[in-house]
Design a protein around this motif. Sequence first.
Motif, PDB file in Angstrom:
ATOM      1  N   THR A  16      92.825 -33.776-200.907  1.00 30.11           N
ATOM      2  CA  THR A  16      92.990 -34.722-199.801  1.00 30.11           C
ATOM      3  C   THR A  16      94.156 -35.665-200.043  1.00 30.11           C
ATOM      4  N   ASP A  17      94.687 -36.190-198.959  1.00 28.47           N
ATOM      5  CA  ASP A  17      95.706 -37.238-199.032  1.00 28.47           C
ATOM      6  C   ASP A  17      95.148 -38.547-198.468  1.00 28.47           C
ATOM      7  N   ASN A  18      93.842 -38.740-198.665  1.00 26.85           N
ATOM      8  CA  ASN A  18      93.111 -39.913-198.184  1.00 26.85           C
ATOM      9  C   ASN A  18      92.769 -39.827-196.704  1.00 26.85           C
ATOM     10  N   THR A  19      92.957 -38.620-196.110  1.00 31.79           N
ATOM     11  CA  THR A  19      92.420 -38.426-194.769  1.00 31.79           C
ATOM     12  C   THR A  19      90.911 -38.629-194.805  1.00 31.79           C
ATOM     13  N   ILE A  20      90.303 -38.157-195.888  1.00 32.12           N
ATOM     14  CA  ILE A  20      88.915 -38.480-196.189  1.00 32.12           C
ATOM     15  C   ILE A  20      88.948 -39.462-197.343  1.00 32.12           C
ATOM     16  N   SER A  25      92.173 -31.464-196.756  1.00 30.96           N
ATOM     17  CA  SER A  25      92.228 -32.518-195.731  1.00 30.96           C
ATOM     18  C   SER A  25      93.556 -33.244-195.850  1.00 30.96           C
ATOM     19  N   SER A  26      94.401 -33.078-194.834  1.00 31.87           N
ATOM     20  CA  SER A  26      95.722 -33.686-194.891  1.00 31.87           C
ATOM     21  C   SER A  26      96.296 -33.823-193.488  1.00 31.87           C
ATOM     22  N   VAL A  27      97.169 -34.834-193.316  1.00 32.54           N
ATOM     23  CA  VAL A  27      97.928 -34.977-192.073  1.00 32.54           C
ATOM     24  C   VAL A  27      99.414 -34.790-192.345  1.00 32.54           C
ATOM     25  N   ASP A  28      99.728 -34.277-193.534  1.00 31.06           N
ATOM     26  CA  ASP A  28     101.117 -34.051-193.940  1.00 31.06           C
ATOM     27  C   ASP A  28     101.438 -32.574-193.720  1.00 31.06           C
ATOM     28  N   SER A  29     102.238 -32.280-192.687  1.00 30.75           N
ATOM     29  CA  SER A  29     102.551 -30.888-192.358  1.00 30.75           C
ATOM     30  C   SER A  29     103.306 -30.197-193.487  1.00 30.75           C
ATOM     31  N   THR A  30     104.129 -30.957-194.234  1.00 28.42           N
ATOM     32  CA  THR A  30     104.871 -30.363-195.359  1.00 28.42           C
ATOM     33  C   THR A  30     103.911 -29.898-196.440  1.00 28.42           C
ATOM     34  N   PHE A  31     102.939 -30.755-196.754  1.00 27.70           N
ATOM     35  CA  PHE A  31     101.977 -30.370-197.782  1.00 27.70           C
ATOM     36  C   PHE A  31     101.112 -29.209-197.312  1.00 27.70           C
ATOM     37  N   LEU A  32     100.753 -29.179-196.049  1.00 30.44           N
ATOM     38  CA  LEU A  32      99.943 -28.074-195.530  1.00 30.44           C
ATOM     39  C   LEU A  32     100.682 -26.752-195.645  1.00 30.44           C
ATOM     40  N   ARG A  33     101.980 -26.771-195.326  1.00 28.95           N
ATOM     41  CA  ARG A  33     102.770 -25.546-195.459  1.00 28.95           C
ATOM     42  C   ARG A  33     102.877 -25.125-196.928  1.00 28.95           C
ATOM     43  N   VAL A  90      90.263 -26.196-193.536  1.00 23.18           N
ATOM     44  CA  VAL A  90      91.446 -27.031-193.324  1.00 23.18           C
ATOM     45  C   VAL A  90      91.078 -28.102-192.297  1.00 23.18           C
ATOM     46  N   ALA A  91      91.042 -29.360-192.727  1.00 24.00           N
ATOM     47  CA  ALA A  91      90.678 -30.480-191.840  1.00 24.00           C
ATOM     48  C   ALA A  91      91.898 -31.375-191.640  1.00 24.00           C
TER      49      ALA A  91
END
Length: 682
Positions: A91-95, A151-159, A179-180
């Motif tokens: 997670t990137d603190n989304t949770i 859990s992330s809102v960072d598109s770069t990290f998701l890719r 993937v949340a």
Amino acid sequence: MKSKLGNPSVAPPAFERSSGCQSHGLEIPNGAVVTYSPEGQLDTSSLSWYVIHILSYSWTCKSDTTSGLPGAIQAVVQSSAQPECSILLITDNTIQSHEFPQIIEETGVEGGAGVYDLSLEAIPTNTTVEEVTYIMKKFQELSRCLLIILSSVDSTFLRMFASIYLDSPFILWPTKLVVATRLPLQDLRKLHFAVAVTNSVIITQEEPQNEECNIYVIIPYSLRIVKTASWSKVKGLLVTSDIGLFPEKFYILPDGAELMAAAEEYPPHCKLQEIAATETTPERLEFSGPMLITLEILARSMNFTYRMVRPPDMSWGYQLPDGSWVGMVGMVLRKEVDMALGPFGINPLRKSVVDFTRTMLVDYVRIAAKQGKSEVDPWGFIMPLAPSVWAGVLVSLAVIMGIVMTLSHLVPLGDDSLMKQDGLAYIRVFLGQDVFITSGPWWARFMIFAWMLATLILTRSYGGNLMSLLAVRYIPQPLQSLRKVLDDSSVTMVWESNTEYTQYIMSVTSGIFHEVAESEKSGRMAYTTGSDYGITLENLVAKGDHVLIIEDLSLRMLLAEHFTKSGNCEFYMSSELFLPSAMAMITQKNSPLGPAMDERIKALTESGLYTYWINNAVPNSTSCSNPPSRITVESTLKIANIWGMFVMLGGGFLPPEQPSGWSGTHFRNFGRIRSLNFLPQL
């Protein structure tokens, strides 16, 4: 609070505090959540300890996690995860860190859990990739089953994570990925392929003010997005699709697909025929055989079509010194094709780069050689007795004559005694001539009687063996083992190129297969391809100075086809079987197609269908499986068969040089020959 991992022998891992939480199973600060910060340097020696202890923790938290993404994640995990599974949150603190223990507690998962906390301000680097890969690998090794929550809102990290996940050889189909994110679905297009080909779902909460979340599954190959469920605090989890949350997307492909399959000629499993071009159709290759029947059944039951290709080098797969692979294994490794038929021999080196399906059969390697001729040897009348027997008879004759002649000089004898006939009586007995004894001492009579008895037994044995040799002809089949082939320096071995067998032979450093590899230096090894088996058999092996070394089933097919064409069995198979190999199809590493194909292949093999297809593909398969090494003949003998006896007879008529002191009376008894026991039946 974030900090580096401590030395496991000095201090426990760092903790992040949160209010209202308790831990059980280990005395740690109240409300602690074990975290790992990417800002710290990865210490692999402590990380192993770190992961092991994460799996022993369980938490109870009183904070509210029943809204938004945490609530949707909790519902999905609770409905999908098995109790013995472990959960890893990336997670990137989304949770929030303090929300994760509540999710674990509510789901009832007992396999343990861990958190990888990626700060929003952190920039993904190669170090981050290594850390994520290493942590997932450790969890996979220590868990009976694993569910990963990203859990992330960072598109770069998701890719970046999608790339890591696809390239991880330890991620298997049973591993589930959730993937949340709060990003719009259209912003996740570069994640679609990874989600489609893995056991994954996407949970989105596109509007923060709206607590409702949607759960999506992406269909493989077509990349069609299917909304399978929704979640809200009021209604909870509502499954809206028949395929479920984590469907077996590859057991039956929902939208179908066109797959690429590689194959090379490998009788009887796979036959290849080149179809000439016509005015309306181009030149093409036509594949057939049991492997194609198997592929057709897989295609119909899994809902895919296929396109066949042939490897450019017409080989199975071989690792070059630079580490690259050629042949069909190389094509699957480079993802040029989805699968290759084979079947391929299973070995650790290949298994490190591709996946094997369920074993379809076990085959062995055998030697094919040219049979000897069944003609009568003109000098075959010497063969009934071994050279050692002939030598023993002559030595015995000389010894007995020497003893009798010695005794005759010591004891005075009458004029009609045996030894007055110049000691030729023993030779006359051996040749079947008559002998007259009217007087003489008892020992002389006993000696001649004993010699007559021994000669009688010898001549009867000779006559019986000679009759057998003339009626039952022996067909030489000397090369029955690999050792026999190596010991015969006049024989060249022909192997199929770029196979697991040749790769194994070239890799060993001792033993008989090392000797085979060394024989290549002296020009005793040659190579062929599956398409040229027939040419090799008829042009090289038929000469008698080459042997073909291939799989047992392929050899039976080859000899059966030769028998169908010629009507006779000119070749034989060795009695020795060596290099056993379990054989199967291959797919891309970690491809979910493999498990889906395994169940069908299991049904085909256990029902005996594949064996049945093999037997039907080989007409006359047993005609030359065990050619006789001895045959009975009733034909008359010709001069060409017995001219050796006439040569010996003619040699006996040559006038000898008469020794000094001899008179014609020394040869008077030669005129009374009754029979020659060299040829008792002629």
